[in-house]
Design a protein around this motif. Structure first.
Motif, PDB file in Angstrom:
ATOM      1  N   UNK A  37       5.500 -27.639  -3.012  1.00  0.00           N
ATOM      2  CA  UNK A  37       5.243 -26.609  -4.018  1.00  0.00           C
ATOM      3  C   UNK A  37       3.771 -26.190  -3.992  1.00  0.00           C
TER       4      UNK A  37
ATOM      5  N   UNK B   5       9.954 -24.895  -2.465  1.00  0.00           N
ATOM      6  CA  UNK B   5       9.904 -23.436  -2.413  1.00  0.00           C
ATOM      7  C   UNK B   5      10.434 -22.843  -3.716  1.00  0.00           C
ATOM      8  N   UNK B   6      11.526 -23.402  -4.184  1.00  0.00           N
ATOM      9  CA  UNK B   6      12.110 -22.897  -5.425  1.00  0.00           C
ATOM     10  C   UNK B   6      11.128 -23.020  -6.581  1.00  0.00           C
ATOM     11  N   UNK B   7      10.497 -24.181  -6.687  1.00  0.00           N
ATOM     12  CA  UNK B   7       9.550 -24.368  -7.791  1.00  0.00           C
ATOM     13  C   UNK B   7       8.296 -23.511  -7.621  1.00  0.00           C
ATOM     14  N   UNK B   8       7.955 -23.198  -6.376  1.00  0.00           N
ATOM     15  CA  UNK B   8       6.747 -22.408  -6.154  1.00  0.00           C
ATOM     16  C   UNK B   8       6.984 -20.930  -6.408  1.00  0.00           C
ATOM     17  N   UNK B   9       8.161 -20.421  -6.055  1.00  0.00           N
ATOM     18  CA  UNK B   9       8.347 -18.973  -6.026  1.00  0.00           C
ATOM     19  C   UNK B   9       9.403 -18.423  -6.965  1.00  0.00           C
ATOM     20  N   UNK B  10      10.107 -19.254  -7.705  1.00  0.00           N
ATOM     21  CA  UNK B  10      11.093 -18.735  -8.655  1.00  0.00           C
ATOM     22  C   UNK B  10      10.764 -19.255 -10.038  1.00  0.00           C
TER      23      UNK B  10
END
Lengths: 309, 294
Positions: free
Chosen positions: B177, B114-119
């Motif tokens: 991701x 999630x972090x790599x996808x949205x931040x």
């Protein structure tokens, strides 16, 4: 100073109010990544650095480590067993990779058609994918067993004579490869099936209308459109083959003689039988460099940023 | 364009014959079908033979007369094979390791994916690249140093020595991701405006939207952990701490001619994997088709 901006696709310049909000979230990504980064650092990145360090040392963990420079690597050059393992690794790759791809493609082409029972058949072709390599190895040792195995028993009964599947140094690698292809074919089939389903039917129809034979349609339309899948599968299969350990370890243990000793098996034995840790790491690093080169070639050829693997 | 239902011979390529897969019986289709059917039999035969060997007396298994449909069946191999070794322990160990691994890996990989996808944060691209690059890292390179680290942590011969080193892995992060990139940013922004905390957004919005990805990840993690061999072989040194795969390997080393009990235990070890596979086949195929990664 770190800046955090929420990703947007396509990314646009942010209005000031949004920028203020995102600053509030400065720490969030790092926080969310912490558990992963701890595990990666302790169990992957640190060992990798450690591995490089060890390959330049002579060390058995008991007596203090001794800096030996490149001597582990120069010793590899003169190590007959290393060259044999390297050769075996390539032979294993050559025997398994093209076969898995071609058979997987044939199965996919057949099972992409509307044929009775195709869902069932797909399931069966894919089944070995979920079977552990230890079970596959055990099963391989049983089916190909020289004395009691069903294959030799059958050959004997129909009067063809027995074959030393696992005890003949010239054959053991082929036996391993047959078992490996059996295990891996279904995976190739699934990737090819997925790729086939993205080909617009109009292309094939147009080709047929233009009067090409099914072979011409396949050769000039389908096959080129399957290139990305073929390339991906080639790289993945080369990596799997070069890293093959479980199946070889269970079925032959590298024997008879050293006829099936591939690099991973040699590295494992050097580390945990002979306990020459530095030397084992040097072997591992050679393997890593070979695989890195293959992967880099793939990146250069496909030039896809998003689909990294 | 109308679908043609002509029952003509295969050779004629008339103008109406436009469908790539005409629904008619012809020689080509028949040959294809037979070829595939023979392939299916060949693919299934080893598994069939594994199960058959498990159910016949060992003396019959090594009798060398080929009997594909034996009628002398027994379940002795299961009881003998089970009681001659520490299978109860080995199953308990495997189940513990698998449950813990799935329970840790899936949540932390969801968070990271999630972090790599949205931040977008400083170093995100490099970090993602480095993590994905570990996918091609042969385990042999880090086998020894990782073992020494696990040893320092006092985790040799402990199930945690098997669980923790694999708790984070690149495939899961990559897969999650790719999936989460398609979650609309507007939903997340709306929640932020409403004042939800980042973790609450993740838990109450992102996770429910990602059920298919969670399914694929859970199943594949289960499969890899249950089937894992090389690493447990290094870490688990005493027999009582073995997993099912290590037990099977050890059993083969103990008796070279008792094939039926070995096959009985191999059959048992396949049951959980086959059940999961048959129940969630779609997830498997999806997971592979989407990423092309084993």
């Amino acid at each position: 100073m770190t800046t955090v901006v929420p990703t947007r696709t396509p990314s646009t310049s942010k209005p000031p109010s949004e920028r203020a909000r995102s600053r509030r979230r400065n720490l969030t990504p790092y926080l969310f990544l912490t558990p992963n980064l701890i595990v990666f650092t302790v169990f992957v990145f640190a060992p990798l650095v450690f591995a490089v360090w060890m390959s330049f040392h002579k060390w058995d963990t008991i007596s203090p480590a001794e800096w030996v420079g490149f001597s582990n690597f120069t010793e590899l050059l003169g190590d007959k067993l290393f060259w044999e393992s390297l050769k075996n690794t390539f032979i294993f790759g050559i025997l398994t990779v093209p076969t898995s791809l071609v058979l997987g493609l044939i199965a996919a082409l057949g099972l992409n058609q509307k044929l009775p029972g195709r869902v069932f058949m797909r399931t069966i072709y894919f089944l070995p994918f979920v079977v552990s390599s230890v079970v596959i190895g055990t099963l391989g040792s049983w089916v190909f067993n020289d004395t009691y195995g069903i294959i030799n028993a059958t050959l004997d009964q129909i009067g063809l004579g027995e074959v030393s599947w696992l005890t003949d140094p010239n054959l053991a690698m082929i036996t391993l490869s047959i078992t490996t292809v059996w295990a891996r074919l279904g995976f190739c089939m699934i990737v090819y099936l997925a790729a086939l389903q993205t080909i617009p039917p109009e292309y094939l129809e147009a080709s047929t209308v233009d009067g090409s034979t099914p072979w011409q349609t396949f050769r000039y339309i389908t096959l080129p459109l399957l290139m990305p899948a073929t390339f991906l599968l080639a790289v993945l299969n080369i990596i799997y083959s070069f890293e093959a350990f479980d199946l070889v370890f269970v079925m032959t243990g590298g024997g008879p003689g050293n006829s099936t000793t591939v690099l991973p098996v040699y590295a494992f034995d050097t580390a945990f039988q002979v306990r020459r840790f530095g030397y084992a790491n040097a072997i591992g690093l050679v393997l890593m460099v070979i695989i890195m080169i293959i992967t880099l070639i793939q990146w250069r050829v496909t030039r896809q940023d998003d689909i990294v693997v | 364009m109308t679908a043609t239902t002509t029952i003509t011979s295969s050779e004629s390529e008339s103008a109406t014959d436009r469908r790539p897969q005409p629904k008619r019986l012809n020689v080509g289709r028949l040959i294809t079908w037979f070829g595939l059917a023979i392939g299916t039999v060949a693919m299934f035969f080893p598994i069939y033979w594994l199960i058959v060997t498990a159910f016949i007396p060992n003396s019959d298994a090594i009798a060398r007369d080929v009997d594909l449909l034996p009628d002398r069946l027994t379940n002795e191999n299961f009881s003998d094979g089970w009681s001659d070794f520490q299978w109860t322990r080995w199953y308990r160990n495997s189940i513990f390791i698998t449950v813990m691994r799935v329970g840790i890996t899936v949540p932390i990989n969801l968070l990271a994916g999630y972090t790599f996808a949205k931040f977008a944060f400083r170093g995100s691209k490099t970090l993602f690249f480095v993590i994905i690059a570990t996918l091609t890292l042969p385990i042999q390179v880090i086998l020894v140093p990782r073992f020494l680290i696990v040893n320092e942590l006092g985790l040799v011969d402990s199930p945690w020595g098997v669980i923790l080193p694999f708790a984070a892995e690149a495939f899961g992060i990559f897969f999650v991701r790719q999936f989460m990139v398609s979650i609309p940013d507007e939903i997340l922004e709306a929640a932020r405006i409403d004042g939800a905390s980042e973790f609450r957004i993740f838990r109450e919005i992102v996770v429910p939207l990602s059920k298919p990805a969670i399914g694929v990840l859970t199943i594949l993690t289960f499969l890899w952990t249950w089937n894992n061999f090389a690493w447990p072989l290094v870490v688990l040194t005493s027999q009582e701490n073995y997993t099912v795969t290590l037990g099977l390997n050890a059993m083969q080393g103990f008796n070279n001619t008792e094939w039926s009990p070995i096959m009985a235990m191999a059959t048992l070890s396949l049951i959980p994997v086959l059940l999961v596979f048959l129940l969630f086949q779609k997830y498997f195929v999806q997971g592979i088709a989407r990423t092309g990664i084993k």
